[in-house]
Design an enzyme around this catalytic site. Structure first.
Site, PDB file in Angstrom:
ATOM      1  N   ASN A 145       0.749  -1.101   0.130  1.00  0.00           N
ATOM      2  CA  ASN A 145      -0.087  -0.042   0.193  1.00  0.00           C
ATOM      3  C   ASN A 145       0.877   1.126   0.143  1.00  0.00           C
ATOM      4  OD1 ASN A 145      -1.813   2.075   0.371  1.00  0.00           O
ATOM      5  ND2 ASN A 145      -2.975   1.053   2.373  1.00  0.00           N
ATOM      6  N   ARG A 155      -2.225  -1.969  -3.613  1.00  0.00           N
ATOM      7  CA  ARG A 155      -3.438  -1.328  -3.422  1.00  0.00           C
ATOM      8  C   ARG A 155      -3.498  -0.012  -4.591  1.00  0.00           C
ATOM      9  NH1 ARG A 155      -5.281   2.617   1.358  1.00  0.00           N
ATOM     10  NH2 ARG A 155      -7.403   3.244   0.524  1.00  0.00           N
ATOM     11  N   HIS A 173     -12.341   3.256  -0.662  1.00  0.00           N
ATOM     12  CA  HIS A 173     -12.436   2.555   0.656  1.00  0.00           C
ATOM     13  C   HIS A 173     -12.917   1.009   0.252  1.00  0.00           C
ATOM     14  CE1 HIS A 173     -11.933   5.691   3.634  1.00  0.00           C
ATOM     15  NE2 HIS A 173     -10.764   5.223   3.320  1.00  0.00           N
ATOM     16  N   GLY A 202      -9.934   3.334  12.581  1.00  0.00           N
ATOM     17  CA  GLY A 202      -9.365   3.713  13.803  1.00  0.00           C
ATOM     18  C   GLY A 202     -10.279   4.332  14.832  1.00  0.00           C
ATOM     19  N   GLU A 259      -7.785  -4.369   5.209  1.00  0.00           N
ATOM     20  CA  GLU A 259      -7.295  -4.084   3.942  1.00  0.00           C
ATOM     21  C   GLU A 259      -6.274  -4.882   3.286  1.00  0.00           C
ATOM     22  OE1 GLU A 259      -7.407   0.005   4.770  1.00  0.00           O
ATOM     23  OE2 GLU A 259      -8.664   0.307   3.032  1.00  0.00           O
TER      24      GLU A 259
HETATM   25  P1  ADP Z   1      -5.959   5.537   8.403  1.00  0.00           P
HETATM   26  O1  ADP Z   1      -7.115   6.033   7.490  1.00  0.00           O
HETATM   27  O2  ADP Z   1      -4.794   6.294   8.288  1.00  0.00           O
HETATM   28  O3  ADP Z   1      -5.643   3.924   8.329  1.00  0.00           O
HETATM   29  P2  ADP Z   1      -6.999   4.925  11.018  1.00  0.00           P
HETATM   30  O4  ADP Z   1      -7.755   3.906  10.594  1.00  0.00           O
HETATM   31  O5  ADP Z   1      -5.629   4.175  11.691  1.00  0.00           O
HETATM   32  O6  ADP Z   1      -6.236   5.626   9.850  1.00  0.00           O
HETATM   33  O7  ADP Z   1      -7.617   5.716  11.983  1.00  0.00           O
HETATM   34  C1  ADP Z   1      -6.838   6.972  12.547  1.00  0.00           C
HETATM   35  C2  ADP Z   1      -7.793   7.644  13.401  1.00  0.00           C
HETATM   36  O8  ADP Z   1      -8.472   6.848  14.489  1.00  0.00           O
HETATM   37  C3  ADP Z   1      -7.202   8.891  14.184  1.00  0.00           C
HETATM   38  O9  ADP Z   1      -8.112   9.827  14.116  1.00  0.00           O
HETATM   39  C4  ADP Z   1      -7.065   8.530  15.725  1.00  0.00           C
HETATM   40  O10 ADP Z   1      -7.127   9.434  16.446  1.00  0.00           O
HETATM   41  C5  ADP Z   1      -8.342   7.433  15.731  1.00  0.00           C
HETATM   42  N1  ADP Z   1      -8.197   6.572  17.007  1.00  0.00           N
HETATM   43  C6  ADP Z   1      -7.184   5.613  16.869  1.00  0.00           C
HETATM   44  N2  ADP Z   1      -7.739   5.075  18.297  1.00  0.00           N
HETATM   45  C7  ADP Z   1      -8.419   5.644  18.785  1.00  0.00           C
HETATM   46  C8  ADP Z   1      -9.350   5.919  20.118  1.00  0.00           C
HETATM   47  N3  ADP Z   1      -8.774   4.953  21.199  1.00  0.00           N
HETATM   48  N4  ADP Z   1     -10.010   6.567  20.466  1.00  0.00           N
HETATM   49  C9  ADP Z   1     -10.582   7.584  19.639  1.00  0.00           C
HETATM   50  N5  ADP Z   1     -10.032   7.698  18.122  1.00  0.00           N
HETATM   51  C10 ADP Z   1      -9.118   6.714  17.809  1.00  0.00           C
END
Ligand code: ADP
Length: 606
Positions: free
Chosen positions: A12, A67, A155, A306, A363
């Site tokens: 990716n 990807r 996505h 996340g 993914e």
């Molecule tokens: P990406 O799209 O870059 O793969 P992720 O799926 O890792 O991103 O998501 C990142 C987001 O998830 C960030 O805004 C991060 O703050 C949020 N996040 C991760 N852990 C937590 C948590 N425990 N509580 C709230 N938000 C979280």
């Protein structure tokens, strides 16, 4: 390498990092997962991977899956990469200027580093190629649309994984589910998945449309471009750049794009952080409501990414006030979600009609699965197997015994006019008129024997005549379909059951075995013999030992291929037209469709 191992490197390649993993898809094991962050260039990061893999004990690979963000309108499926596919990905660069170039660089370096190893491009847009035209069309001048300007959705790999995981968890075929999948990460999108196919996604031509994201704005009024030019003297490029990089949660909160920091500050009373959370949740809730409307309801709301996986308070805010949809949210279950692997806990109360599921997105795993699937497809078995006869069907209805009495008189029994090619099915002497809010179709043939539910099958063009939006469904799947009036010689009824039949092949069990196909598989079919030869995608295979193998298409589809369908009174064999299965694309989990001979339609040309 052992014969029972099939090692796939997934890549990716983004603008600031390259994530890579190695899976053994034969043993369903992840061997490596790493990320090279803050890269000077994708090429430089990619060139480090062979040595890093060696350190991690991986020296041989069977395939590489990349990807690729944008596959335009061309790719519905992952593609084995060759010079033509590379050219097509290059052609999509104007649609994804930030995302496709790193993917192309990754492909180039990988082909130098592992010459001879097959590479597959897995597109973020591919899963959304089933989005109907009414949902992907922007209401803008035609000349703009001709450049490829339309909604594509992103996505897709994540949403497809979530769909499959939800179906697995609920032990329910995807064809029986309406899922709203919410991928809430730094990038975020909501996807409406109706019975196994994406019917809308909140991201559009680019990954900027839709939800509030980490630094992306999501939906804005396009009028802001002229307004900002006039008021602040900004250029189009400056505005676009700020919409991607300086907007979203970062702009709303003034605290950056990390939801953890924003939630912490909000709890301590920071007003901007509180507002950011409210705007974020409101936008997501709005999309979920819209997609429930699009699908005529929702069975599952799924959270991933996340924020979706980790923020119980955000899930709660988003799911507020969905009681009108039949959702009874369980706060205790919600706060107790702790995902460590691929669990998919449900966070609704037991009596809730809508289920809410939280699960990690995978993914990279999905890219490996898609790569293995594409590489294992049987190569053109059709060349050695006889072609499949094609028959064209016009509109027709199937009726319950009660409906027959209401339409033709008490005690009435249908009269057999002629037998149809599938054993046990016949066209009746009786016809009905089908009446919609805007018009009617006269003398629509009734087919027998009677069924447990009424079903009215028409072509899409006829739906316009009636003034009703008929969904594309498999025969027998009439729940929640539009209501129309049927008029017979002795009375009228109002009934649901209006569908446009999903194209399908009735296949005898022996023929299915010879082709390695199973009930519910979806295939691509090339039509030969019409004046304008063409291919049909998403053709569903229906297998039964009693079937006579035959492909059924409707009059719209026959017209598109200039396939002759003259004749009256029954399903009409299309003279000189045959079909070859050219491509199998069975999404795992879609292969469960209800089938019995009673479900099976036989159609007639009126
Ligand atoms: P990406 O799209 O870059 O793969 P992720 O799926 O890792 O991103 O998501 C990142 C987001 O998830 C960030 O805004 C991060 O703050 C949020 N996040 C991760 N852990 C937590 C948590 N425990 N509580 C709230 N938000 C979280």
């Amino acid at each position: 390498m052992k014969n029972d191992s099939f090692r796939i490197l997934t890549i990716n390649a983004g603008s600031s990092s390259v994530k890579y993993s190695v899976f053994d898809t034969a043993a369903n094991r992840q061997l490596v997962h790493s990320e090279i962050e803050r890269v000077a260039s994708v090429e430089e990061a990619m060139r480090r991977i062979p040595a890093l893999l060696k350190e991690q004990g991986v020296t041989e690979l069977n395939a590489i899956g990349h990807r690729v963000a944008h596959g335009g309108a061309k790719f519905r499926e992952p593609q084995v990469i060759d010079s033509e596919v590379i050219k097509d990905i290059e052609d999509c660069v104007p649609l994804a200027p930030l995302h496709n170039p790193p993917a192309l660089a990754g492909i180039k370096v990988a082909s130098d580093a592992w010459p001879g190893v097959k590479q597959v491009a897995v597109f973020d847009t591919a899963f959304h190629q089933t989005i109907p035209e009414r949902a992907f069309t922007y209401a803008v001048p035609d000349a703009w649309c001709k450049t490829g300007l339309r909604r594509y959705g992103f996505h897709g790999t994540s949403h497809k994984y979530v769909m499959m995981r939800v179906a697995e968890e609920l032990k329910t075929p995807v064809t029986e589910l309406r899922i709203i999948s919410c991928h809430l990460g730094n990038g975020a999108s909501v996807c409406a998945i109706e019975r196994g196919v994406s019917v809308d996604n909140s991201m559009g031509m680019t990954s900027l449309e839709g939800l509030v994201m980490g630094t992306r704005s999501g939906d804005v009024d396009p009028g802001i471009f002229a307004y900002l030019k006039r008021t602040l003297g900004l250029t189009v490029e400056q505005i676009e750049d700020a919409l991607y990089k300086e907007s979203g949660l970062a702009a709303l909160s003034g605290l950056g794009n990390d939801m953890r920091d924003i939630e912490k500050q909000a709890a301590e009373g920071n007003k901007k952080a509180q507002s950011a959370i409210q705007v974020y949740a409101y936008r997501a809730r709005k999309y979920i409501g819209a997609y429930a409307a699009v699908m005529g309801g929702v069975d599952v709301i799924a959270f991933t990414g996340g924020i979706g996986e980790n923020s119980a308070s955000m899930r709660k805010r988003i799911c507020e006030r969905f009681d009108y949809l039949g959702l009874d949210f369980d706060e205790d279950k919600n706060v107790n979600v702790k995902l460590t692997d691929s669990e998919a806990p449900q966070i609704q109360r037991d009596n809730s009609r809508v289920r809410v599921i939280v699960t990690q997105t995978r993914e990279q795993w999905m890219i490996a699965q898609e790569t293995a699937r594409i590489l294992s497809l049987k190569q053109a078995p059709a060349e050695t197997l006889p072609p499949i006869p094609v028959a064209v069907s016009a509109h027709h209805v199937h009726l319950t015994e009660t409906a027959v009495e209401q339409l033709f008189g008490k005690g009435h029994v249908l009269h057999i006019r002629n037998q149809l090619s599938q054993p046990g099915f016949w066209a009746a002497e009786e016809t009905v008129d089908v009446i919609g809010p805007r018009g009617e179709i006269k003398n629509v043939r009734v087919l027998g024997p009677c069924r447990p539910a009424n079903q009215i099958e028409i072509a899409e063009t006829e739906a316009f005549k009636l003034g009703v939006d008929a969904p594309v469904r498999l025969s027998g799947d009439t729940k929640g379909t539009p209501v129309v009036t049927l008029r017979g010689s002795a009375g009228s009824i109002q009934t649901e059951g209006l569908i446009v039949a999903k194209r399908h092949i009735h296949m005898n069990t022996k023929d299915a075995e010879a082709r390695g196909l199973h009930h519910g598989d979806q295939v691509e079919v090339a039509m030969h013999g019409g004046d304008r030869e063409l291919s049909f995608r998403n053709v569903v295979i229906r297998v039964d030992p009693r079937f006579v193998t035959e492909m059924h298409i409707d009059t719209d589809e026959a017209n598109a291929g200039h396939i002759e369908h003259s004749g009256a009174g029954e399903l009409t064999p299309a003279p000189g037209c045959t079909a070859h299965i050219t491509h199998c694309h069975t999404p795992a989990g879609v292969a469960e469709q209800s089938c019995c001979l009673n479900d099976t339609k036989k159609k007639e040309a009126a």
